[in-house]
Design a protein around this motif. Sequence first.
Motif: not given
Length: 404
Positions: A348-353, A377-380, A384-392, A402-404
């Motif tokens: 799905k790609g790779t993102v580093a903060s 995108m890192k926050k997305v 998404r990881s949280l969603f896959l583990i425990g849903g919305p 948290r905003p920038f």
Amino acid sequence: MSFNKPKIVILGAGYAGLTTTRRLLQKLSPEQAEIILVNKHNYHYESTWLHEVAAGTINPNQARVMISDVINPTKVRLVFDAVKRIDKDEQRVILENSELEYDYLVVALGFESNDFGIKGMAEHAFAIEDIETSRLISEHIEYQFAKYQSGEEVDEHSLNILVGGAGFTGIEFVGELAERIPQLCKKYDIDRSKVRIINVEAAPSILPMFDKELVAYAKKSLEDRGVEIKIGAPISECTPEGFIVGEDKELIKAGTIVWTGGVKGSSVLGESGFELVKGKVNVNSDLRMPEEENIFVMGDCSWVWNKEEDRPYPPTAQLAMQEADVVAKNLVALLNNEPLTDFVFESKGTVASLGLSDGIGSIFNDYKLKGKAAAAMKKVVDNRSLFLIGGPKLVLKKGKFRPF
């Protein structure tokens, strides 16, 4: 093998083990199999967030998810105990306080720090391994600031933070430190120039998983915010004072020393007599251990081969979660005497903060992201990881908004 209801024992509630458990609950009725999930703690933690816990930019509780919040304990037997050894011949798992028999076993025990035998590293450096080790790093860094401010006997290097390794964890960690250190300087009324963040890497570059353009951006971004990056500087020894690096044996001193230069699979693998390659099990294409029809090995405990590139896939959360889908499917296939599925990784790609509002990424067939777009995108990805583990519900409770 038991003639009663088959027992599926899953060791570890990281990304791989927890996702496998959830998939099995979707695919199997309680009459088809007994599912037992074993984990040392009663919580799962987002291991890709540990660098933030270690830097002190998020609270440890934000990275922690209670297992009973995402796994129904009336449908899965939850055992909170430490795994000591696996007895393949007897089909038993020896725990610290009990034993379990299994018909099918999933080994997803996660990683441990790998210091590659560097003298003194295990004794003198912190490692980002779990919630507790990460919390200790954050507390130690702040303690150094408090001690310095109090006027206790401290030397000029006590506020320095020395990080070994410039892979994913090391770079994301120093990115968080670039955010955290100005906050600590303000809190303790210490001049920012008194603090050095030093990243040491033996290789000639940082972040080997990204292309040169993104690497150059990341390096400049970090250096502009006060991070010193020393590449081509192998560490020969770690002492209580710091790292000895390079051919000239330079001693780089620091009050906080952190090693992020490598990981290996759980030591339980070796204790159980499993055949290991660089600390992990080489698994078959169906994710089973070679010559074992009922044992799957996943996540940081295994190497999964990328046949196209003739090398193993790098261990990531997305790899572990995709493995979980296949392992759950194959366990159901075994129960039903059906053919098994080979694992095929879909990146799905790779993102580093690089801190709260900066990052780099390569997504959607090498589309490059930098700066705030990559940070967003890192926050997305994290949500998404949280969603896959425990849903919305879990995303709303633990998600990053948290905003920038």
